[in-house]
Scaffold this motif. Structure first.
Motif, mmCIF file in Angstrom:
data_model
loop_
_atom_site.group_PDB
_atom_site.id
_atom_site.type_symbol
_atom_site.label_atom_id
_atom_site.label_comp_id
_atom_site.label_asym_id
_atom_site.label_seq_id
_atom_site.Cartn_x
_atom_site.Cartn_y
_atom_site.Cartn_z
ATOM 1 N N ALA B 529 -2.255 -16.372 -20.213
ATOM 2 C CA ALA B 529 -1.684 -17.317 -19.248
ATOM 3 C C ALA B 529 -2.551 -18.572 -19.134
ATOM 4 O O ALA B 529 -2.043 -19.695 -19.153
ATOM 5 C CB ALA B 529 -1.532 -16.642 -17.885
ATOM 6 N N GLY B 530 -3.866 -18.394 -19.009
ATOM 7 C CA GLY B 530 -4.758 -19.541 -18.818
ATOM 8 C C GLY B 530 -4.769 -20.441 -20.036
ATOM 9 O O GLY B 530 -4.589 -21.660 -19.941
ATOM 10 N N PHE B 531 -4.963 -19.822 -21.209
ATOM 11 C CA PHE B 531 -4.998 -20.580 -22.455
ATOM 12 C C PHE B 531 -3.631 -21.211 -22.719
ATOM 13 O O PHE B 531 -3.521 -22.388 -23.070
ATOM 14 C CB PHE B 531 -5.392 -19.641 -23.595
ATOM 15 N N GLY B 532 -2.587 -20.408 -22.501
ATOM 16 C CA GLY B 532 -1.226 -20.874 -22.759
ATOM 17 C C GLY B 532 -0.866 -22.055 -21.870
ATOM 18 O O GLY B 532 -0.318 -23.061 -22.338
ATOM 19 N N ALA B 533 -1.184 -21.947 -20.568
ATOM 20 C CA ALA B 533 -0.843 -23.029 -19.642
ATOM 21 C C ALA B 533 -1.568 -24.308 -20.033
ATOM 22 O O ALA B 533 -0.992 -25.402 -20.011
ATOM 23 C CB ALA B 533 -1.201 -22.629 -18.216
ATOM 24 N N ILE B 566 -7.449 -23.055 -15.716
ATOM 25 C CA ILE B 566 -8.516 -22.162 -15.247
ATOM 26 C C ILE B 566 -8.067 -21.341 -14.036
ATOM 27 O O ILE B 566 -8.182 -20.119 -14.048
ATOM 28 C CB ILE B 566 -9.816 -22.960 -14.959
ATOM 29 N N PRO B 567 -7.537 -21.984 -12.970
ATOM 30 C CA PRO B 567 -7.081 -21.165 -11.836
ATOM 31 C C PRO B 567 -5.954 -20.209 -12.224
ATOM 32 O O PRO B 567 -5.928 -19.068 -11.754
ATOM 33 C CB PRO B 567 -6.582 -22.180 -10.809
ATOM 34 N N ILE B 568 -5.047 -20.655 -13.098
ATOM 35 C CA ILE B 568 -3.962 -19.759 -13.519
ATOM 36 C C ILE B 568 -4.559 -18.525 -14.189
ATOM 37 O O ILE B 568 -4.171 -17.391 -13.907
ATOM 38 C CB ILE B 568 -2.975 -20.495 -14.462
ATOM 39 N N GLY B 569 -5.552 -18.742 -15.058
ATOM 40 C CA GLY B 569 -6.203 -17.617 -15.726
ATOM 41 C C GLY B 569 -6.800 -16.640 -14.725
ATOM 42 O O GLY B 569 -6.602 -15.419 -14.824
ATOM 43 N N PHE B 570 -7.540 -17.166 -13.752
ATOM 44 C CA PHE B 570 -8.165 -16.303 -12.746
ATOM 45 C C PHE B 570 -7.109 -15.535 -11.942
ATOM 46 O O PHE B 570 -7.211 -14.321 -11.754
ATOM 47 C CB PHE B 570 -9.023 -17.139 -11.780
#
Lengths: 84, 611
Positions: B529-533, B566-570
């Protein structure tokens, strides 16, 4: 192997981590929010706000890491988990 | 074998060896200075500078050759904290840091300091949150840790994707940098220059892996820092009478501000010390955040801390790294200020006949433009300026490329060519050392993680080392071909590396160490998700041909895409972990072990059982 407690090792390590993160956050962001106010002070020709971003915060980072390394080392030894 | 001849004696005498090396290098600079005075042509001086430093680096690489796996991957975990700090500094500071950072500060003023802050403050995160724990774990690569912590090859594979995404365009930029320097200082055509640089890079890394790269990087740091400091120290002495540029450019700043307010020809110039003339506050702070977290996530940096003898040394080594990086980064604004003062005093507002000679030296390389044309000669700019209707150079008539500020400083200060050659050698050292680190990070991930861990777990040592070298060679050639033939737009991708690494790696590394409850499902979902976003935002908003050129969200610039990723990844990592079962007791015990300095590397004892 590591027990779950080790004389409160992980609690103390976490405490140190939070302190470091607060100092890091302060010098990375908070101090620079006040750049306009700081720039009204001039030292050796440097507007203080400019100096903070070009030198002051960097010096703080360097000191912070060496301080952290010494402090964590002390925690390691006091909790008996330091390397031989 | 090199292993025996070099082992203990070398490590015990590091101080002496590098002191002699530094003295020898300074002596060499002085010797070339004398040769120049007695009439040796500039081109020969340039050749000797670049040639000799290349030979020294390659020599270190050859002396450090090894056939042991742990020497090849982590330099035998025997690099003292201080020297690892130097090697990391060289690893970190790219050709662009060396050549273009001061130029960015020249152009952006205060706002450019986001780069200075972002590329230093991240080391606090490295020291406190990540590096000591990865060292304790004992991995050879970052994906190796992700695989062990998040039980399996899916996490490993994602780690490799992030690593390659963050490293490949970066290495292309470094190889390109070596080609440009070879072109400028040796007069070799760029296309061949690339392969000359590549040859040097390969000799440093292929035979000795991490061990060779470590000791060449130390040597390269010494060259690059001497080369960076000397011109600006002399400049400071000439302008202010005191040879401490970092302290004295305050004076220059004051004069710049005064000129900006009083000189008519400077109308339209941005005030150098005033914030937010180029970026708004949101973008300024977003850039700082993304660069810092990116720093703490880049595999070629993190893997340097796998080479220290202990966890304790790894922590201290981060401090040394930042100190050595700091020396260059707190000098860069001084370069910018002195160059700006010179230009505002002696170029802007001057009649065309009165321009200093250095303008034409770099105008010939199309690096300085006046009135819209390259400043090749007085006649050329006279023509253009008369069409523009001006007799003097106004602020808007003058353009300088940002990678010239450092290189032109010796000429601005009126120094002999030998100092320019020194700067060239420094830039070459900076580009080569970063290329070495990046190549090794990629090749190690492919040979160790893909070949050894995923394809052939029983491969004998000798075959593993051969595969590692073949892959290294392959990536290097691919990088050189891209640098030669790909459209220059690809260099814009370098700016993406930080946000991609930050969003892809940082949540998984930090939560993997600091939150036991984080499990495989959470980590895999969070990394994707983080990388993708981040990747989506980059492609969605980047100008064609790299992306679709759509409107920015909240005005956040492309380079700070990690602000979303970054926040999405977390968040995804935490939510999915909470929704799925907690990790096994064994895995949680492994996390405990990673957190405890005592007791040797974890991976070693768990070899085979961990993946």
């Amino acid at each position: 192997m590591a027990s779950s407690d080790n004389g409160g090792y992980w609690e103390r390590t976490k405490g140190l981590m939070y302190i470091c993160m607060v100092v890091w956050f302060f010098f990375s962001f908070v101090i620079h929010f006040f750049v306009h106010a700081l720039n009204s002070i001039t030292i050796l020709g440097f507007p203080l706000g400019f100096w903070m971003a070009s030198q002051g915060a960097l010096i703080a980072f360097v000191i912070l890491i060496f301080w952290f390394a010494a402090k964590q080392d002390q925690i390691d030894r006091e909790c008996g988990v330091a390397e031989e | 074998m090199a292993t025996e001849t070099q082992g203990g004696g070398f490590l015990a005498n590091l101080g002496k060896i590098y002191a002699i090396y530094t003295g020898g290098f300074l002596g060499f600079v002085i010797l070339l200075g004398i040769l120049e005075q007695v009439g040796v042509p500039e081109r020969t001086i340039g050749f000797m500078f670049v040639g000799l430093t290349l030979v020294v680096y390659a020599g270190i690489g050859i002396l450090s050759r090894t056939m042991q796996v742990s020497e090849y991957y982590v330099a035998g975990r025997s690099v003292p904290a201080f020297y690892n700090g130097m090697a990391t500094a060289a690893d970190w500071m790219s050709g662009a840091s060396f050549l273009a950072m001061a130029g960015s500060l020249y152009l952006l003023g205060y706002d450019g300091l986001a780069f200075v802050l972002g590329w230093t403050g991240g080391y606090v995160l490295v020291a406190v949150l990540v590096a000591p724990y990865l060292r304790k774990f004992g991995a050879y690569t970052v994906p190796d840790f992700l695989a062990a912590r998040f039980g399996g090859n899916l996490a490993r594979f994602l780690g490799i994707v992030v690593l390659l995404a963050a490293s490949f365009t970066y290495v292309v930029a470094q190889i390109r940098g070596t080609g440009l320097i070879a072109e400028r200082f040796l007069g070799i055509p760029y296309d061949y220059g690339v392969f000359v640089g590549l040859f040097g890079i390969l000799l440093c890394s292929m035979l000795g892996g991490m061990r060779a790269v470590t000791w060449t990087q130390v040597a390269q740091y010494i060259v690059l820092i001497i080369a960076y400091l000397i011109p600006v120290v002399i400049m400071s002495y000439k302008v202010t009478g005191i040879p401490i540029p970092q302290l004295m450019y305050g004076e220059a700043l004051q004069q710049i501000t005064e000129l900006e307010q009083t000189k008519e020809a400077l109308a339209g110039a941005k005030a150098h010390v005033t914030p937010y003339t180029s970026y708004d506050p949101l973008n300024y702070f977003a850039l700082i955040l993304c660069l810092m977290i990116g720093t703490a996530s880049l595999p070629h940096v993190l893997m340097r801390y796998f080479t220290t003898p202990s966890v304790r040394a790894a922590r201290k080594s981060v401090g040394w790294s930042l100190l050595f990086i700091f020396i260059l980064y707190f000098t860069a604004p001084a370069y910018a200020a002195f160059a700006k003062l010179e230009i505002y005093q002696n170029v802007i507002g001057k009649g065309l006949e009165d321009l200093p000679a250095w303008i034409y030296v770099w105008g010939g390389n199309a690096k300085v433009h006046i009135c819209g044309v390259a400043a090749i000669s007085l006649d050329a700019i006279k023509d253009a300026c008369s069409q523009a209707g001006t007799e003097i150079v106004r602020f808007q008539d003058f353009k300088i490329a940002k990678d010239v500020v450092v290189v032109a400083t010796p000429e601005i200060a009126g120094l002999p060519f030998v100092i320019t050659g020194l700067v060239g050698a420094g830039g070459l050292a900076a580009a080569m050392s970063t290329a070495d680190g990046l190549l090794l990070a990629m090749a190690n991930a492919l040979s160790h993680d893909i070949y050894y861990r995923m394809i052939d777990r029983h491969a004998p040592t000798s075959r593993r080392l051969i595969v590692a070298r073949v892959i290294l060679f392959g990536i290097a050639i691919a990088g050189a071909f891209t640098a030669t033939f790909a459209p220059p737009d690809i260099l814009k991708l370098v700016a993406w590396a930080f946000s991609l690494a930050a969003a892809g790696n940082f949540p998984a590394l930090v939560l993997g160490i600091w939150w036991k409850r984080c499990n495989t499902q959470g980590a895999v979902a969070g990394m994707i998700a983080g990388f993708g976003a981040t990747l989506f935002y980059l492609i969605w908003t980047a100008a064609a041909p790299l992306g679709f050129g759509n409107e920015l969200w909240f005005g956040v610039r492309n380079i700070s895409a990690g602000l979303f990723g970054i926040p999405i990844g977390f968040i995804v990592m935490i939510v999915v972990s909470k929704m799925t079962p907690e990790p096994s007791a064994e895995l949680q015990a492994m996390v405990d072990e990673v957190r405890t300095p005592k007791g040797g590397v974890v991976q070693h004892s768990g070899e085979g059982a961990t993946a």
